[in-house]
Enzyme design. Structure first.
Site, PDB file in Angstrom:
ATOM      1  N   SER B  16      -1.047   8.601  -9.502  1.00  0.00           N
ATOM      2  CA  SER B  16      -1.600   7.337  -9.015  1.00  0.00           C
ATOM      3  C   SER B  16      -1.929   6.423 -10.177  1.00  0.00           C
ATOM      4  CB  SER B  16      -2.831   7.608  -8.153  1.00  0.00           C
ATOM      5  OG  SER B  16      -3.687   8.519  -8.771  1.00  0.00           O
ATOM      6  N   CYS B  17      -2.096   5.155  -9.855  1.00  0.00           N
ATOM      7  CA  CYS B  17      -2.455   4.117 -10.823  1.00  0.00           C
ATOM      8  C   CYS B  17      -3.700   4.547 -11.580  1.00  0.00           C
ATOM      9  CB  CYS B  17      -2.723   2.811 -10.074  1.00  0.00           C
ATOM     10  SG  CYS B  17      -3.381   1.492 -11.106  1.00  0.00           S
ATOM     11  N   PRO B  18      -3.790   4.375 -12.894  1.00  0.00           N
ATOM     12  CA  PRO B  18      -2.841   3.718 -13.779  1.00  0.00           C
ATOM     13  C   PRO B  18      -1.968   4.694 -14.561  1.00  0.00           C
ATOM     14  CG  PRO B  18      -4.897   3.969 -14.931  1.00  0.00           C
ATOM     15  CD  PRO B  18      -5.040   4.697 -13.610  1.00  0.00           C
ATOM     16  N   MET B  19      -1.868   5.953 -14.094  1.00  0.00           N
ATOM     17  CA  MET B  19      -1.188   6.970 -14.913  1.00  0.00           C
ATOM     18  C   MET B  19       0.291   6.675 -15.210  1.00  0.00           C
ATOM     19  SD  MET B  19      -3.697   8.538 -15.841  1.00  0.00           S
ATOM     20  CE  MET B  19      -2.823   9.623 -16.946  1.00  0.00           C
ATOM     21  N   ASP B  43       4.137   5.290  -7.191  1.00  0.00           N
ATOM     22  CA  ASP B  43       2.950   4.448  -6.977  1.00  0.00           C
ATOM     23  C   ASP B  43       3.401   3.051  -6.516  1.00  0.00           C
ATOM     24  OD1 ASP B  43       0.581   3.015  -7.137  1.00  0.00           O
ATOM     25  OD2 ASP B  43       0.683   2.816  -9.317  1.00  0.00           O
TER      26      ASP B  43
END
Lengths: 138, 78
Positions: B16-19, B43
């Site tokens: 998920s954000c921001p990965m 995502d």
């Protein structure tokens, strides 16, 4: 604006708010921006070595439904807030400082804190390092 | 499809954000100027995020596609 750091003041020590803060910090680090984090009160308490991996609960507005959704995200592999911060630290310039007043109030010593925390400072030093960058309170 | 060789692939599917962006920023550090990085993400925020990241960091987004819910981005290290 890109030359100015992003400055986060963390007050709240619930997992959801810490995760939101970690997302803000790591996103800025990925853009090459410097990030300063200033830890006060319950956020500082969450950075104690014996608390950082503990279950810290959620903000009151989460309710039962919110708690279930957050638990589901964690089960699906969303990493905990402190892991997100560690990645951000490896990636860019992320400086995490403990508020000296909060250290006094909560009777925390520097050696009680997780190595993610770089040091202890007062609010004046925080403002000085913040420069003209945005300051966000979470 | 580009005929140029991809130097590295980052599989950020399921993250998920921001990965996806964080992993991209990490990976691109290890590349030489001009090399291509491919990133796969699921995502839904990725499309806007990668466009913004490329613009802000100056590493051009040279390809972008979506197939079956998987977004594919190719970035060139500046």
């Amino acid at each position: 604006m890109d030359d100015e750091p992003l400055n986060l003041v963390l007050f709240s020590g619930t997992e959801d708010r810490l995760q939101a803060a970690a997302v803000m910090a790591s996103g800025a680090a990925a853009l090459g921006r410097r990030v300063n984090i200033f830890l006060q009160y319950w956020a500082l308490d969450a950075f104690r070595k014996d608390r950082i991996s503990a279950s810290l609960g959620l903000a009151p507005e989460a309710g039962e439904r919110g708690a279930a959704l957050v638990a589901e995200a964690a089960k699906a592999g969303q990493q905990p807030w402190h892991a997100t911060l560690r990645v951000a630290k490896e990636l860019g310039e992320l400086d995490i400082q403990a508020c000296s007043l909060s250290m006094d109030v909560l009777k925390i010593e520097e050696e009680d804190l997780d190595p993610l925390v770089d040091g202890v400072e007062g609010v004046t030093a925080f403002y000085l390092n913040a420069g003209d960058g945005h300051i966000i309170f979470i | 499809m580009s005929t140029e060789q991809i130097a590295q692939v980052v599989d950020a599917k399921g993250l998920s954000c921001p990965m996806p962006i964080v992993k991209t920023a990490q990976a691109i550090k290890g590349l030489a100027s001009g090399q291509l990085l491919e990133v796969l993400s699921t995502d839904p925020g990725s499309v806007k995020d990668f466009t913004a990241w490329a613009k802000s960091t100056g590493n051009p987004l040279v390809e972008q596609a979506e197939e079956g819910g998987v977004f594919r981005f190719v970035l060139r290290k500046k």
